[in-house]
Design a protein around this motif. Structure first.
Motif, PDB file in Angstrom:
ATOM      1  N   TYR A 153      37.704  50.106  42.565  1.00 35.19           N
ATOM      2  CA  TYR A 153      38.608  49.115  42.508  1.00 35.19           C
ATOM      3  C   TYR A 153      38.114  47.734  43.014  1.00 35.19           C
ATOM      4  O   TYR A 153      37.634  47.854  44.219  1.00 35.19           O
ATOM      5  CB  TYR A 153      39.920  49.724  43.329  1.00 35.19           C
ATOM      6  N   ASP A 154      38.385  46.604  42.350  1.00 43.20           N
ATOM      7  CA  ASP A 154      38.018  45.430  42.694  1.00 43.20           C
ATOM      8  C   ASP A 154      39.200  44.467  43.064  1.00 43.20           C
ATOM      9  O   ASP A 154      39.767  44.177  42.197  1.00 43.20           O
ATOM     10  CB  ASP A 154      37.329  44.631  41.587  1.00 43.20           C
ATOM     11  N   PRO A 155      39.553  44.487  44.394  1.00 44.84           N
ATOM     12  CA  PRO A 155      41.097  43.732  44.512  1.00 44.84           C
ATOM     13  C   PRO A 155      41.244  42.310  44.344  1.00 44.84           C
ATOM     14  O   PRO A 155      42.134  41.692  44.104  1.00 44.84           O
ATOM     15  CB  PRO A 155      41.110  44.104  46.001  1.00 44.84           C
ATOM     16  N   ALA A 156      40.028  41.716  44.182  1.00 43.76           N
ATOM     17  CA  ALA A 156      39.985  40.275  43.728  1.00 43.76           C
ATOM     18  C   ALA A 156      39.761  39.838  42.141  1.00 43.76           C
ATOM     19  O   ALA A 156      39.202  38.744  41.798  1.00 43.76           O
ATOM     20  CB  ALA A 156      38.779  39.620  44.201  1.00 43.76           C
ATOM     21  N   ALA A 157      39.934  40.894  41.366  1.00 43.84           N
ATOM     22  CA  ALA A 157      39.550  40.935  39.952  1.00 43.84           C
ATOM     23  C   ALA A 157      40.571  39.842  39.081  1.00 43.84           C
ATOM     24  O   ALA A 157      40.342  39.417  37.979  1.00 43.84           O
ATOM     25  CB  ALA A 157      39.421  42.102  39.367  1.00 43.84           C
ATOM     26  N   ARG A 158      41.925  39.946  39.764  1.00 45.90           N
ATOM     27  CA  ARG A 158      42.765  39.136  39.123  1.00 45.90           C
ATOM     28  C   ARG A 158      43.410  38.039  40.253  1.00 45.90           C
ATOM     29  O   ARG A 158      44.640  38.089  40.347  1.00 45.90           O
ATOM     30  CB  ARG A 158      44.163  39.923  38.583  1.00 45.90           C
ATOM     31  N   PRO A 159      42.499  36.892  40.336  1.00 43.98           N
ATOM     32  CA  PRO A 159      43.035  35.933  41.343  1.00 43.98           C
ATOM     33  C   PRO A 159      44.419  35.098  40.801  1.00 43.98           C
ATOM     34  O   PRO A 159      45.406  35.035  41.470  1.00 43.98           O
ATOM     35  CB  PRO A 159      42.087  34.956  41.585  1.00 43.98           C
ATOM     36  N   ASP A 160      44.367  35.200  39.546  1.00 44.78           N
ATOM     37  CA  ASP A 160      45.706  34.542  38.660  1.00 44.78           C
ATOM     38  C   ASP A 160      46.909  35.447  38.918  1.00 44.78           C
ATOM     39  O   ASP A 160      47.954  34.610  38.611  1.00 44.78           O
ATOM     40  CB  ASP A 160      45.281  34.267  37.171  1.00 44.78           C
ATOM     41  N   ARG A 199      37.025  48.521  37.712  1.00 45.27           N
ATOM     42  CA  ARG A 199      35.539  48.590  37.066  1.00 45.27           C
ATOM     43  C   ARG A 199      35.582  49.714  36.144  1.00 45.27           C
ATOM     44  O   ARG A 199      36.139  50.996  36.368  1.00 45.27           O
ATOM     45  CB  ARG A 199      34.467  48.395  37.802  1.00 45.27           C
ATOM     46  N   GLY A 200      34.827  49.720  35.150  1.00 47.70           N
ATOM     47  CA  GLY A 200      34.588  50.944  34.178  1.00 47.70           C
ATOM     48  C   GLY A 200      33.818  52.115  34.926  1.00 47.70           C
ATOM     49  O   GLY A 200      34.376  53.096  34.603  1.00 47.70           O
ATOM     50  N   GLY A 201      32.868  51.716  36.084  1.00 53.16           N
ATOM     51  CA  GLY A 201      32.432  52.638  36.682  1.00 53.16           C
ATOM     52  C   GLY A 201      31.054  52.323  37.400  1.00 53.16           C
ATOM     53  O   GLY A 201      31.085  51.194  37.652  1.00 53.16           O
ATOM     54  N   ASP A 228      21.692  48.325  31.600  1.00 51.27           N
ATOM     55  CA  ASP A 228      23.309  47.824  31.666  1.00 51.27           C
ATOM     56  C   ASP A 228      23.563  46.801  32.641  1.00 51.27           C
ATOM     57  O   ASP A 228      22.921  46.845  33.813  1.00 51.27           O
ATOM     58  CB  ASP A 228      23.737  49.409  31.712  1.00 51.27           C
ATOM     59  N   CYS A 229      24.270  45.850  32.209  1.00 44.81           N
ATOM     60  CA  CYS A 229      24.783  44.779  33.323  1.00 44.81           C
ATOM     61  C   CYS A 229      25.362  45.614  34.631  1.00 44.81           C
ATOM     62  O   CYS A 229      26.347  46.478  34.266  1.00 44.81           O
ATOM     63  CB  CYS A 229      25.840  43.969  32.559  1.00 44.81           C
ATOM     64  N   ASN A 230      25.022  45.366  35.986  1.00 49.23           N
ATOM     65  CA  ASN A 230      25.432  46.003  37.007  1.00 49.23           C
ATOM     66  C   ASN A 230      25.446  45.017  38.214  1.00 49.23           C
ATOM     67  O   ASN A 230      24.873  44.037  38.123  1.00 49.23           O
ATOM     68  CB  ASN A 230      24.941  47.385  37.208  1.00 49.23           C
ATOM     69  N   TYR A 237      26.206  50.801  42.059  1.00 47.65           N
ATOM     70  CA  TYR A 237      25.837  49.660  41.067  1.00 47.65           C
ATOM     71  C   TYR A 237      26.888  49.914  40.208  1.00 47.65           C
ATOM     72  O   TYR A 237      26.903  50.524  38.914  1.00 47.65           O
ATOM     73  CB  TYR A 237      24.262  49.752  40.413  1.00 47.65           C
ATOM     74  N   SER A 238      28.024  49.011  39.919  1.00 51.26           N
ATOM     75  CA  SER A 238      28.970  49.124  39.264  1.00 51.26           C
ATOM     76  C   SER A 238      28.786  48.280  37.938  1.00 51.26           C
ATOM     77  O   SER A 238      28.112  47.245  37.936  1.00 51.26           O
ATOM     78  CB  SER A 238      30.315  48.414  40.119  1.00 51.26           C
ATOM     79  N   THR A 239      29.802  48.618  37.173  1.00 50.70           N
ATOM     80  CA  THR A 239      29.606  47.861  35.774  1.00 50.70           C
ATOM     81  C   THR A 239      30.176  46.474  36.015  1.00 50.70           C
ATOM     82  O   THR A 239      30.990  46.293  36.584  1.00 50.70           O
ATOM     83  CB  THR A 239      30.549  48.610  34.773  1.00 50.70           C
ATOM     84  N   CYS A 240      29.747  45.520  35.123  1.00 48.03           N
ATOM     85  CA  CYS A 240      29.952  44.347  35.438  1.00 48.03           C
ATOM     86  C   CYS A 240      31.543  43.967  34.875  1.00 48.03           C
ATOM     87  O   CYS A 240      32.003  42.901  35.174  1.00 48.03           O
ATOM     88  CB  CYS A 240      29.145  43.316  34.581  1.00 48.03           C
ATOM     89  N   HIS A 241      31.874  44.551  33.868  1.00 45.40           N
ATOM     90  CA  HIS A 241      33.337  44.760  33.334  1.00 45.40           C
ATOM     91  C   HIS A 241      34.243  45.488  33.835  1.00 45.40           C
ATOM     92  O   HIS A 241      34.062  46.373  34.773  1.00 45.40           O
ATOM     93  CB  HIS A 241      33.098  45.112  31.772  1.00 45.40           C
ATOM     94  N   HIS A 242      35.383  44.909  34.128  1.00 45.18           N
ATOM     95  CA  HIS A 242      36.470  45.690  34.258  1.00 45.18           C
ATOM     96  C   HIS A 242      37.416  46.063  33.270  1.00 45.18           C
ATOM     97  O   HIS A 242      37.530  45.547  32.085  1.00 45.18           O
ATOM     98  CB  HIS A 242      37.832  44.668  35.289  1.00 45.18           C
ATOM     99  N   TYR A 243      38.603  46.912  33.422  1.00 49.08           N
ATOM    100  CA  TYR A 243      39.422  47.282  32.589  1.00 49.08           C
ATOM    101  C   TYR A 243      40.675  46.361  32.501  1.00 49.08           C
ATOM    102  O   TYR A 243      41.494  46.606  33.521  1.00 49.08           O
ATOM    103  CB  TYR A 243      39.890  48.783  32.573  1.00 49.08           C
ATOM    104  N   GLY A 244      40.716  45.423  31.807  1.00 47.70           N
ATOM    105  CA  GLY A 244      41.687  44.683  31.627  1.00 47.70           C
ATOM    106  C   GLY A 244      42.867  44.770  30.567  1.00 47.70           C
ATOM    107  O   GLY A 244      43.817  43.801  30.576  1.00 47.70           O
TER     108      GLY A 244
END
Length: 500
Positions: free
Chosen positions: A179-186, A193-195, A204-206, A219-226
């Motif tokens: 969980y990235d609590p700052a992923a949706r500041p809007d 995150r994906g994992g 892989d981007c991490n 080392y988390s994925t750069c992408h989130h599940y949005g």
């Protein structure tokens, strides 16, 4: 014209001769019996864990498995018991062996998350794929672990003898690790995150993270599940276990907002408005496809839309959002297969490619990603453009070799029961699509080539759909117990999507 075509389809569906409910149930029971045979054939005798897949003759198992494979086998075992395909004693023994294996398998410490691939015969982490020899870098997935935790949460309410062990395993899995609590500041909330990898992967981007607050860097994925795809299962489980804030339910986008060209890459320009739930800003957008309005998923596939609904009773707990969207999505897949692409069959979802390998299939227009998942092997897609940002492209004149997977029809059963049964019957009549373990994984409907494999993921989805339909929702009830409904249902029921 679009509404006329859709109306004709609805009239044809409604005017088709009705099949007595008893005959329909008998067919569903037969499908469940045969599908269970393929699930049982995947089990490794040495450990009791399922393989990823088995050949169509039920003789040769893959030498690799995943948390999702294990989850689908667990809930399939519950379904087999409830439909009296196996005895309660057999089911308890099977699940006991799985729990014993899970307790011995290597996990990420201290988050308790399982890695993606194991050898089902030895329980060891898989370091290379058996077929290709390609290296595997251990990776913990929020989706795979979400399915496994969901299955364990079912066991604690479905099998009293194993309730304590299943509950302990489920609660030892810490989903705050993703969980990235700052992923949706809007919006004012976060995303999963994906994992993560325990060691940085070579290609892989991490990004180094410590979201679980353990002091151990992963080392988390750069992408989130949005996007509102099958990935939402990790969020459901995290909230249900009391690990994620309930308001994080509103983090994933319904569509991306209509912010000039900021999100002009998405499939089409959405229609919607900003709303607020539990203090979180939510853009409730919808897309349009051939007279229908709907909330898309990422690629436009059936399992992205409906796999979580096998576990979480989304239509009942969220009647004004998912309860409205699911039948529209199913209708969109039917409309594409029968009237737009004119395959004569429908049901598009990631599956084995009949010509080899595994591939993603869907209805491009039902997804958020502009390239989307196409329904044919030729990757025929539609780009309606984005007003002021991206011009539309001409509509395709024809579609190629459409790939239909039976598990998509099973997922659709709650929302188009007779139409789904008819589709399955035509696939069985027109192709060599049915074997000793039920429907094979996929059919290329124009070339007639069939993938004669059974996949734990896809057969497990079929078993769950059949089980819920024939027992009046047993899997839903098993998951909802132990305080899960009290945590999830109040937040899920709030939204009111303008779909239909």
């Amino acid at each position: 014209m679009r509404k006329t075509v859709l109306s004709c389809l609805l009239v044809l569906s409604l005017s088709a001769p009705a099949i007595p409910a008893e005959a329909s149930d008998n067919t569903l029971h037969r499908y469940a019996r045969d599908t269970w045979r393929s699930m049982a054939a995947m089990v490794e005798p040495a450990t009791g864990l399922p393989a990823d897949k088995v050949t169509g003759d039920l003789k040769t198992r893959a030498r690799i498995t995943s948390p999702t494979n294990i989850a689908t086998y667990v809930w399939s075992t519950l379904v087999a018991r409830d439909l009296r395909l196996i005895t309660a004693r057999d089911a308890s023994a099977r699940i006991g062996r799985v729990l014993d294996a899970l307790a011995r398998m290597e996990r990420n410490a201290p988050t308790g998350q399982y890695y993606n691939w194991y050898d089902p015969a030895t329980l060891q982490l898989a370091r290379s794929f058996p077929d290709s020899g390609d290296p595997i870098h251990p990776f913990a997935s929020s989706v795979d672990n979400g399915w496994l935790a969901a299955a364990l949460m079912m066991v604690r309410n479905a099998v009293p003898a194993h309730a304590k062990a299943a509950d302990a395993l489920a609660n030892s899995m810490d989903f705050t690790a993703y969980y990235d609590p700052a992923a949706r500041p809007d919006a004012g909330t976060g995303l999963l995150r994906g994992g993560f990898w325990p060691e940085p992967p070579p290609r892989d981007c991490n990004t180094p993270t410590d979201y679980a607050g353990t002091g151990v860097t992963v080392y988390s994925t750069c992408h989130h599940y949005g996007a509102p795809a099958e990935t939402r299962i990790g969020q459901y489980v995290g909230i249900a276990l009391g690990q994620l804030p309930p308001e994080s339910y509103f983090g994933p986008y319904r569509t991306f907002p209509d912010n000039a060209c900021d999100y002009g890459w998405q499939e089409q320009k959405p229609v919607g408005s900003w709303k607020q739930y539990l203090g979180i800003n939510v853009w409730e957008g919808t897309y349009e496809y051939r007279g229908m309005r709907y909330v898309p998923n990422w690629g436009g596939s059936m399992f992205e839309a409906l796999m979580p609904d096998l576990v979480v009773p989304e239509s009942r707990w969220a009647p004004r959002s998912w309860g409205r969207n699911h039948p529209v999505f199913v209708r969109g897949q039917i409309e594409h297969g029968l009237n737009e692409a004119k395959y004569g069959y429908w049901g598009f979802s990631p599956s084995n490619d009949p010509h080899g390998g595994y591939n993603v299939y869907g209805v491009d227009q039902l997804g958020m990603d502009e390239p989307g998942y196409s329904s044919d092997r030729e990757r025929t897609s539609v780009d309606p453009g984005y007003e002021g940002c991206r011009p539309a492209k001409p509509l395709p004149e024809t579609y190629g070799d459409g790939v239909v997977t039976p598990h998509a029809s099973f997922l659709a059963l709650p929302y188009a029961r007779q139409t789904a049964l008819d589709n399955l019957a035509r696939l069985r009549r027109d192709f060599d699509a049915y074997g000793p373990g039920g429907f094979y994984d996929a059919i290329a409907v124009r070339s007639g080539v069939v993938s004669r494999w059974y996949l734990a993921l896809d057969q497990g989805m079929a078993m769950a759909a059949l089980g819920n339909l024939l027992t009046g929702g047993n899997l839903h009830r098993y998951f909802a117990g132990s305080g899960v409904e009290e945590r999830l249902r109040p937040v899920m029921r709030l939204e009111n999507w303008e779909v239909g």
